[in-house]
Design a protein around this motif. Structure first.
Motif, PDB file in Angstrom:
ATOM      1  N   LEU A 128       0.996   3.034  13.882  1.00  0.00           N
ATOM      2  CA  LEU A 128       1.626   2.676  12.613  1.00  0.00           C
ATOM      3  C   LEU A 128       0.640   2.179  11.562  1.00  0.00           C
ATOM      4  O   LEU A 128       1.041   1.927  10.426  1.00  0.00           O
ATOM      5  CB  LEU A 128       2.699   1.600  12.850  1.00  0.00           C
ATOM      6  CG  LEU A 128       3.901   2.029  13.696  1.00  0.00           C
ATOM      7  CD1 LEU A 128       4.866   0.882  13.868  1.00  0.00           C
ATOM      8  CD2 LEU A 128       4.602   3.235  13.084  1.00  0.00           C
ATOM      9  N   LYS A 129      -0.622   2.046  11.930  1.00  0.00           N
ATOM     10  CA  LYS A 129      -1.607   1.584  10.954  1.00  0.00           C
ATOM     11  C   LYS A 129      -1.805   2.637   9.856  1.00  0.00           C
ATOM     12  O   LYS A 129      -1.837   3.837  10.150  1.00  0.00           O
ATOM     13  CB  LYS A 129      -2.951   1.300  11.641  1.00  0.00           C
ATOM     14  CG  LYS A 129      -2.943   0.036  12.484  1.00  0.00           C
ATOM     15  CD  LYS A 129      -4.309  -0.188  13.111  1.00  0.00           C
ATOM     16  CE  LYS A 129      -4.335  -1.476  13.930  1.00  0.00           C
ATOM     17  NZ  LYS A 129      -5.651  -1.684  14.580  1.00  0.00           N
ATOM     18  N   PRO A 130      -1.954   2.209   8.590  1.00  0.00           N
ATOM     19  CA  PRO A 130      -2.176   3.188   7.512  1.00  0.00           C
ATOM     20  C   PRO A 130      -3.423   4.041   7.743  1.00  0.00           C
ATOM     21  O   PRO A 130      -3.432   5.224   7.454  1.00  0.00           O
ATOM     22  CB  PRO A 130      -2.338   2.302   6.270  1.00  0.00           C
ATOM     23  CG  PRO A 130      -1.648   1.021   6.615  1.00  0.00           C
ATOM     24  CD  PRO A 130      -1.840   0.833   8.085  1.00  0.00           C
ATOM     25  N   GLN A 131      -4.477   3.418   8.279  1.00  0.00           N
ATOM     26  CA  GLN A 131      -5.702   4.154   8.591  1.00  0.00           C
ATOM     27  C   GLN A 131      -5.975   4.013  10.091  1.00  0.00           C
ATOM     28  O   GLN A 131      -6.718   3.148  10.526  1.00  0.00           O
ATOM     29  CB  GLN A 131      -6.874   3.605   7.780  1.00  0.00           C
ATOM     30  CG  GLN A 131      -6.746   3.834   6.276  1.00  0.00           C
ATOM     31  CD  GLN A 131      -7.943   3.315   5.503  1.00  0.00           C
ATOM     32  OE1 GLN A 131      -8.671   2.454   5.986  1.00  0.00           O
ATOM     33  NE2 GLN A 131      -8.147   3.843   4.313  1.00  0.00           N
ATOM     34  N   ARG A 132      -5.322   4.865  10.855  1.00  0.00           N
ATOM     35  CA  ARG A 132      -5.444   4.763  12.302  1.00  0.00           C
ATOM     36  C   ARG A 132      -6.633   5.585  12.797  1.00  0.00           C
ATOM     37  O   ARG A 132      -7.112   6.498  12.111  1.00  0.00           O
ATOM     38  CB  ARG A 132      -4.165   5.238  12.984  1.00  0.00           C
ATOM     39  CG  ARG A 132      -3.807   6.679  12.714  1.00  0.00           C
ATOM     40  CD  ARG A 132      -2.473   7.027  13.344  1.00  0.00           C
ATOM     41  NE  ARG A 132      -2.115   8.413  13.111  1.00  0.00           N
ATOM     42  CZ  ARG A 132      -0.969   8.948  13.518  1.00  0.00           C
ATOM     43  NH1 ARG A 132      -0.080   8.212  14.158  1.00  0.00           N
ATOM     44  NH2 ARG A 132      -0.713  10.223  13.273  1.00  0.00           N
ATOM     45  N   ALA A 133      -7.063   5.260  14.002  1.00  0.00           N
ATOM     46  CA  ALA A 133      -8.197   5.965  14.597  1.00  0.00           C
ATOM     47  C   ALA A 133      -7.808   7.414  14.902  1.00  0.00           C
ATOM     48  O   ALA A 133      -6.645   7.726  15.181  1.00  0.00           O
ATOM     49  CB  ALA A 133      -8.637   5.255  15.873  1.00  0.00           C
ATOM     50  N   ARG A 134      -8.790   8.292  14.834  1.00  0.00           N
ATOM     51  CA  ARG A 134      -8.528   9.708  15.136  1.00  0.00           C
ATOM     52  C   ARG A 134      -8.053   9.886  16.564  1.00  0.00           C
ATOM     53  O   ARG A 134      -7.150  10.686  16.840  1.00  0.00           O
ATOM     54  CB  ARG A 134      -9.797  10.532  14.894  1.00  0.00           C
ATOM     55  CG  ARG A 134      -9.604  12.029  15.045  1.00  0.00           C
ATOM     56  CD  ARG A 134     -10.864  12.776  14.628  1.00  0.00           C
ATOM     57  NE  ARG A 134     -11.989  12.405  15.461  1.00  0.00           N
ATOM     58  CZ  ARG A 134     -12.278  13.005  16.623  1.00  0.00           C
ATOM     59  NH1 ARG A 134     -11.512  13.989  17.071  1.00  0.00           N
ATOM     60  NH2 ARG A 134     -13.332  12.634  17.329  1.00  0.00           N
TER      61      ARG A 134
END
Length: 348
Positions: A128-134
């Motif tokens: 759910l993070k706006p910039q999540r890990a690939r």
């Protein structure tokens, strides 16, 4: 008759997708997380070391009378990276020392269930993070080896209670610990009793039936269901038998060879875990257990936000002449502060 040139022009090449996926998979590797649930002295560490043919974890049981008796169930994960034929696995073994070791074992399963749910929660929060890990680090529990005490001659009330709860959140595989302490007749009777009690209490262990299964899958799963609970013997000791090295356990009447299918279901369990259903364990965790958790959490978030929006609207209409900046401040205080509701995750 078509020429080789025409054949090369007609060949599209999308069938190489499996080779492309294999190259990426080999480069990245994969995670496998296994939790061991059972009383101290059931040979949990020895069995997992035997399955992976490596000394991965040490026993967490009490070795001397002076050691302090654990009052609660502890959670102790150990992570190792293994490689076999260019395939790399990041293996995490989660032991549960203290489980079932008390006179009153009420609630001894709570830390186990909480740990499993916490891993689902951590994965969901990363998603759910706006910039999540690939690539999200997957700590979700893919399999639970549940160790049954061979002296109980069936499922105890504690086993029934815990198995019901565990099967709701992870893939459970029941095993009979130290089955060499039983005769063949006792082992057969024990297995029958466990199957009957699991059916009576509607406890469903892994593997689960699927609409995607073909006839070969159904036959394989049926043969595995016949073996469950697996009657296992583990050993890291190599014993010389008639000039041949054998991994097993020495008794007064002879040697138990853990790889001899007449002595133990160890080979069947290892093949089931690693050679036939490893991918299914990871896939079912994501598509069944995690998806149920994710749906439940997102539904609760939606309900909480709807309630808070309704409360903010009611406060706004009742405020009348309340200054605008006060209404804005009140509404902002009622909005959820994080992506996930904390309280439901703690429920086990």
């Amino acid at each position: 008759m078509s020429s080789p040139a025409n054949e090369s022009q007609e060949y599209v090449g999308f069938d190489t997708i499996t080779q492309q996926m294999e190259r990426k998979f080999l480069k990245r590797g994969f995670n496998l997380n296994v939790i061991l649930v059972g009383e101290s002295g059931m040979g949990k560490s020895t069995l997992i070391n035997s399955i992976f043919a490596s000394h991965l974890v040490d026993s967490m049981g009490r070795r001397t009378a002076q050691e302090v008796i654990r009052k609660t169930t502890e959670i102790t994960p150990v992570t190792q990276t293994l490689e076999e034929n260019d395939v790399r696995v990041r293996l995490t073994i989660i032991d549960t020392p203290g489980y079932g070791d008390q006179c009153n074992n009420e609630g001894c399963w709570v830390p186990v269930i909480k740990y499993i749910k916490d891993q689902h929660a951590a994965y969901l929060e990363s998603e759910l993070k706006p910039q999540r890990a690939r690539v999200i680090n997957d700590t979700r529990v893919h399999a639970c080896l549940y160790f049954l005490n061979p002296g109980s001659r069936g499922l105890r009330p504690l086993d029934v209670e815990v198995l019901k709860r565990l099967t709701e959140v992870t893939n459970v595989i029941p095993v009979i610990a130290k089955s060499d302490s039983m005769t063949l007749e006792e082992r057969t009777t024990f297995k029958r009793h466990v199957k009957e009690e699991m059916a009576f209490h509607r406890i469903i262990s892994f593997p689960y039936p699927s609409e995607d299964d073909n006839d070969e899958d159904r036959i394989l799963n049926s043969s595995i269901k016949e073996l469950i609970p697996f009657a296992v013997v583990g050993s890291e000791e190599v014993i010389d038998v008639d000039g041949k090295p054998v991994r097993g356990r020495r008794h007064g009447w002879g040697v138990i060879n853990i790889f001899d299918e007449a002595h133990s279901d160890f080979v069947h369990l290892r093949n089931f875990l690693l050679r036939t259903h490893l991918s299914d364990l990871v896939e079912v965790t994501a598509q069944r257990h995690y998806e149920q958790f994710r749906t439940s959490q997102l539904r609760q978030i939606k309900e909480i936000r709807a309630q808070q929006a309704a409360a903010a609207a009611a406060a706004s209409s009742a405020g009348g002449s309340m200054p605008g900046h006060q209404l804005q401040q009140q509404a902002s205080q009622q909005m959820p502060t994080g992506p996930l509701p904390q309280q439901p995750m703690a429920q086990v």
